[in-house]
Design an enzyme around this catalytic site. Structure first.
Site, PDB file in Angstrom:
ATOM      1  CB  SER A  81      -1.121  -0.401   0.907  1.00 38.20           C
ATOM      2  OG  SER A  81      -0.092   0.348   2.310  1.00 38.20           O
ATOM      3  NE  ARG A  82       2.874   2.001   5.266  1.00 40.25           N
ATOM      4  CZ  ARG A  82       3.835   2.719   6.355  1.00 40.25           C
ATOM      5  NH1 ARG A  82       4.768   3.783   5.978  1.00 40.25           N
ATOM      6  NH2 ARG A  82       4.554   1.631   7.357  1.00 40.25           N
ATOM      7  CB  SER A 103      16.648  -5.332   5.180  1.00 42.87           C
ATOM      8  OG  SER A 103      17.847  -4.332   5.509  1.00 42.87           O
ATOM      9  CE1 TYR A 132      12.751  -4.421   8.684  1.00 39.22           C
ATOM     10  CE2 TYR A 132      15.295  -4.029   9.004  1.00 39.22           C
ATOM     11  CZ  TYR A 132      14.209  -4.010   8.064  1.00 39.22           C
ATOM     12  OH  TYR A 132      14.189  -3.548   6.920  1.00 39.22           O
ATOM     13  CB  ALA A 189      16.986 -11.600  14.023  1.00 36.74           C
ATOM     14  CB  ILE A 192      14.664   3.274   0.521  1.00 38.51           C
ATOM     15  CG1 ILE A 192      15.664   1.849  -0.150  1.00 38.51           C
ATOM     16  CG2 ILE A 192      14.193   3.028  -0.689  1.00 38.51           C
ATOM     17  CD1 ILE A 192      16.312   1.930  -0.892  1.00 38.51           C
TER      18      ILE A 192
END
Length: 241
Positions: free
Chosen positions: A12-13, A141, A154, A156, A187
């Site tokens: 959605s974004r 990431s 995050y 992990a 980003i």
């Protein structure tokens, strides 16, 4: 990729919306999964329909819920007939130092970012097997490659996505199904802020933050790359090299 159907979670974004629009520009029908912002998800679908003439539909789904993911995939099959591409982009953050992190914050991030990708891949695999083709692209990431202080949950989850990517690729390659990952760096999105606000710019060899559209380009490349599987493609300005 014309007349194929792509499922994009977290569509959605930000990066997810950019991926939806990029794939739609190539003639791909779009199923956008979102957690809560119905208006934003519908706006992405409307843009895909109006600008590119493809079918596009939004589905509210908590991807961390195994049953909800199964039911959503079944509804997509009913609406589109099948699906050919899955982009596991849905992700959340609950940042904090490990010594002070709440168990609930660790569990929530792993549930959405990692288990959510498993749930969706698990339920889409049947469609791909029947099609004798399929493509899974996991949005990981650089934090999953290098770690990041204050983001143990995050990092992990994103490192786990890389392992999930490679195992899925090995399991499904004999059936013509590919699985790759894209690892964005910093980003520009609603979550990261604008270029000038971020003190991490000096760490990036190319000297700037990336754009969501640049991640979408990498996804589109992997979606069409028939002889690439099990790969992790960094889109990070060189920060993790």
């Amino acid at each position: 990729m014309k007349e194929k159907t792509a499922i994009i979670t977290g569509g959605s974004r930000g990066i997810g919306a950019a991926i939806a629009e990029k794939l739609a520009s190539l003639g791909t029908n779009i199923a956008v999964l979102y957690a809560g912002n119905t208006q934003a998800a519908e706006a992405v679908c409307q843009k895909c329909r109006d600008a590119y003439g493809v079918e596009a539909k939004a589905y509210q789904c908590d991807v961390s819920d195994f049953t909800a993911a199964k039911e959503t995939v079944a509804q997509i099959k009913a609406d589109f007939g099948t699906a050919h591409i899955l982009v596991n982009n849905a992700g959340i953050t609950r940042d904090g130092l490990m010594a002070m992190m709440k168990e609930a914050d660790f569990d929530a991030v792993l549930a959405t970012n990692l288990k959510g990708a498993f749930n969706m891949t698990r339920h889409c695999t049947g469609l791909f097997l029947r099609n004798r083709e399929g493509c899974v692209i996991n949005i990981t990431s650089v934090a999953g490659l290098t770690g990041n202080a204050g983001q143990c949950n995050y990092a992990a989850s994103k490192a786990g996505l890389i392992g999930l990517t490679k195992s899925t690729a090995k399991e499904l390659a004999p059936r013509g199904i590919r699985c790759n990952a894209v690892a964005p760096g910093f980003i520009v999105t609603d979550m990261t802020g604008e270029q000038g606000e971020n003190p991490l710019l000096q760490m990036i060899p190319l000297g700037r933050m990336g754009e969501a559209a640049e991640v979408a380009e990498a996804v589109a490349f992997l979606a069409g790359a028939k002889y690439i599987t099990g790969e992790v493609l960094r889109v990070d300005g060189g920060i993790a090299m």
